[in-house]
Design a protein around this motif. Structure first.
Motif, PDB file in Angstrom:
ATOM      1  N   GLY A  79       0.793  -1.304  -0.006  1.00 23.76           N
ATOM      2  CA  GLY A  79      -0.052   0.053  -0.174  1.00 23.76           C
ATOM      3  C   GLY A  79       0.642   1.594  -0.060  1.00 23.76           C
ATOM      4  O   GLY A  79       1.887   1.240   0.040  1.00 23.76           O
ATOM      5  N   VAL A  80      -0.014   2.672  -0.224  1.00 29.14           N
ATOM      6  CA  VAL A  80       0.705   3.145  -0.785  1.00 29.14           C
ATOM      7  C   VAL A  80       0.299   4.099   0.652  1.00 29.14           C
ATOM      8  O   VAL A  80       0.028   5.169   0.596  1.00 29.14           O
ATOM      9  N   GLY A  81       1.295   4.822   1.270  1.00 29.09           N
ATOM     10  CA  GLY A  81       1.726   5.517   3.067  1.00 29.09           C
ATOM     11  C   GLY A  81       0.624   7.218   2.023  1.00 29.09           C
ATOM     12  O   GLY A  81       0.261   7.328   2.952  1.00 29.09           O
ATOM     13  N   ALA A  82       0.916   7.786   1.185  1.00 26.34           N
ATOM     14  CA  ALA A  82       1.101   9.202   1.029  1.00 26.34           C
ATOM     15  C   ALA A  82       0.313   9.141   0.707  1.00 26.34           C
ATOM     16  O   ALA A  82      -1.015  10.866   0.946  1.00 26.34           O
ATOM     17  N   VAL A  83      -0.832   8.092  -0.747  1.00 26.43           N
ATOM     18  CA  VAL A  83      -2.424   8.128  -0.825  1.00 26.43           C
ATOM     19  C   VAL A  83      -3.024   7.688   0.603  1.00 26.43           C
ATOM     20  O   VAL A  83      -3.850   7.904   1.043  1.00 26.43           O
ATOM     21  N   LYS A  84      -2.203   6.864   1.750  1.00 27.51           N
ATOM     22  CA  LYS A  84      -3.387   7.086   3.154  1.00 27.51           C
ATOM     23  C   LYS A  84      -3.192   8.927   3.833  1.00 27.51           C
ATOM     24  O   LYS A  84      -3.999   8.374   4.230  1.00 27.51           O
ATOM     25  N   PHE A  85      -1.877   8.634   3.566  1.00 36.82           N
ATOM     26  CA  PHE A  85      -1.918  10.105   4.965  1.00 36.82           C
ATOM     27  C   PHE A  85      -2.806  11.247   4.430  1.00 36.82           C
ATOM     28  O   PHE A  85      -3.262  11.813   4.908  1.00 36.82           O
ATOM     29  N   SER A  90      -3.542  11.564   9.106  1.00 35.70           N
ATOM     30  CA  SER A  90      -2.927  10.545  10.688  1.00 35.70           C
ATOM     31  C   SER A  90      -1.279  10.765  10.202  1.00 35.70           C
ATOM     32  O   SER A  90      -0.209  11.301   9.615  1.00 35.70           O
ATOM     33  N   ARG A  91      -0.775  10.815  11.932  1.00 34.86           N
ATOM     34  CA  ARG A  91       0.830  10.777  11.559  1.00 34.86           C
ATOM     35  C   ARG A  91       1.609   9.477  11.140  1.00 34.86           C
ATOM     36  O   ARG A  91       2.201   9.501  10.667  1.00 34.86           O
ATOM     37  N   ALA A  92       0.835   8.387  12.150  1.00 37.84           N
ATOM     38  CA  ALA A  92       1.354   7.071  11.574  1.00 37.84           C
ATOM     39  C   ALA A  92       1.573   7.027  10.131  1.00 37.84           C
ATOM     40  O   ALA A  92       2.480   6.289   9.516  1.00 37.84           O
ATOM     41  N   HIS A  93       0.687   7.699   9.204  1.00 36.00           N
ATOM     42  CA  HIS A  93       0.250   7.442   7.624  1.00 36.00           C
ATOM     43  C   HIS A  93       1.724   8.420   6.984  1.00 36.00           C
ATOM     44  O   HIS A  93       2.073   7.966   5.922  1.00 36.00           O
ATOM     45  N   ARG A  94       1.793   9.544   8.018  1.00 40.65           N
ATOM     46  CA  ARG A  94       3.087  10.583   7.359  1.00 40.65           C
ATOM     47  C   ARG A  94       4.070   9.662   7.557  1.00 40.65           C
ATOM     48  O   ARG A  94       5.427   9.787   6.338  1.00 40.65           O
ATOM     49  N   ALA A 159     -12.874  -2.457   6.441  1.00 38.18           N
ATOM     50  CA  ALA A 159     -13.179  -0.648   6.016  1.00 38.18           C
ATOM     51  C   ALA A 159     -12.956  -0.411   7.897  1.00 38.18           C
ATOM     52  O   ALA A 159     -13.475  -0.412   8.557  1.00 38.18           O
ATOM     53  N   ARG A 160     -12.008  -1.047   8.356  1.00 39.66           N
ATOM     54  CA  ARG A 160     -11.396  -0.662   9.648  1.00 39.66           C
ATOM     55  C   ARG A 160     -10.787   0.503   9.951  1.00 39.66           C
ATOM     56  O   ARG A 160     -11.101   1.528  11.450  1.00 39.66           O
ATOM     57  N   ALA A 161     -10.275   1.249   9.037  1.00 39.81           N
ATOM     58  CA  ALA A 161     -10.169   2.190   8.791  1.00 39.81           C
ATOM     59  C   ALA A 161     -10.637   3.747   7.840  1.00 39.81           C
ATOM     60  O   ALA A 161     -11.345   2.984   7.044  1.00 39.81           O
ATOM     61  N   ARG A 162     -10.099   4.419   8.163  1.00 42.52           N
ATOM     62  CA  ARG A 162     -10.699   5.719   7.249  1.00 42.52           C
ATOM     63  C   ARG A 162     -10.269   5.921   5.577  1.00 42.52           C
ATOM     64  O   ARG A 162     -11.435   5.846   4.688  1.00 42.52           O
ATOM     65  N   HIS A 163      -9.132   4.986   6.090  1.00 39.39           N
ATOM     66  CA  HIS A 163      -8.435   5.367   4.297  1.00 39.39           C
ATOM     67  C   HIS A 163      -9.468   3.837   3.572  1.00 39.39           C
ATOM     68  O   HIS A 163      -9.294   4.049   2.297  1.00 39.39           O
ATOM     69  N   LYS A 164      -9.766   3.020   3.748  1.00 45.07           N
ATOM     70  CA  LYS A 164     -10.359   2.042   3.395  1.00 45.07           C
ATOM     71  C   LYS A 164     -12.104   1.995   3.673  1.00 45.07           C
ATOM     72  O   LYS A 164     -12.362   1.136   3.583  1.00 45.07           O
ATOM     73  N   GLY A 165     -12.880   3.426   4.240  1.00 48.62           N
ATOM     74  CA  GLY A 165     -13.981   3.055   3.388  1.00 48.62           C
ATOM     75  C   GLY A 165     -15.034   2.894   5.492  1.00 48.62           C
ATOM     76  O   GLY A 165     -16.028   2.281   4.558  1.00 48.62           O
TER      77      GLY A 165
END
Length: 194
Positions: A79-85, A90-94, A159-165
């Motif tokens: 997965g692409v951290g920059a897309v998730k961020f 979130s700091r974790a995705h940054r 869909a556990r997290a925001r970036h997953k819907g």
């Protein structure tokens, strides 16, 4: 398939026997392909073992940085951290995005992606386009792909997290409760297209 080595090492942040997630499922599913899969994490890293036994190491993307650059490794882009961020802020995705950008510069790395869009996105953002795409395996003993779900209200999701819907899941639930599936379809199209 005699060209596939009978043993590989999968190296990631967490042990798939103790945690859940896509990378951990990927690690467990390697056993569907390879005769023997050994798991390493930063806590049980052994630099000598794979070198001594000539065992390929498959890394969860940014963790290629945990291995000396003189060794050839395989970096798997899940997965692409920059897309998730961009979605979560979130700091974790940054931190993930920054680590992946640093990892992209590692020499002696064969990059492999689990989807073509991921390979292209890493190529554009970080310069480490993966020329090889290997889709995640499916255990056909557990899922044969034959749908017998007419009238079912079952939805499989991650869909556990925001970036997953996660927000979309609430809309789907409301649509089912109120019988407004046609409204939900329009809403889904808006959600996907922005």
């Amino acid at each position: 398939m005699s060209m596939i080595p009978p043993t590989v090492i999968h190296y990631a942040d967490r042990d798939p026997a103790r945690t859940i997630g896509g990378v951990q499922a990927f690690s467990r599913n390697l056993k569907l392909i390879f005769e023997n899969v050994r798991v390493m994490t930063p806590r049980n890293r052994d630099l000598d073992y794979p070198v001594k036994h000539h065992i390929p190491i498959i890394f969860d993307n940014q963790f290629v940085l945990d291995w000396p650059e003189r060794y050839q490794v395989i970096g798997f882009q899940h997965g692409v951290g920059a897309v998730k961020f961009k979605v979560t802020r979130s700091r974790a995705h940054r931190r993930l995005a920054r680590a992946q950008k640093r990892a992209a510069k590692r020499q002696n790395t064969l990059w492999v992606a689990c989807a073509e869009w991921i390979a292209r996105t890493f190529g554009r953002l970080c310069g480490n386009y993966a020329e090889h795409v290997v889709y995640h395996t499916v255990d056909l003993d557990r899922f044969d792909g034959k749908l017998e779900n007419a009238g079912s209200r079952l939805i499989l999701h991650d869909a556990r997290a925001r970036h997953k819907g996660k927000a979309l899941l609430d809309k789907i639930g409301m649509a089912f409760r109120h019988g407004g599936l046609s409204r939900w379809t329009v809403s889904l199209i808006k959600y996907r297209t922005g």
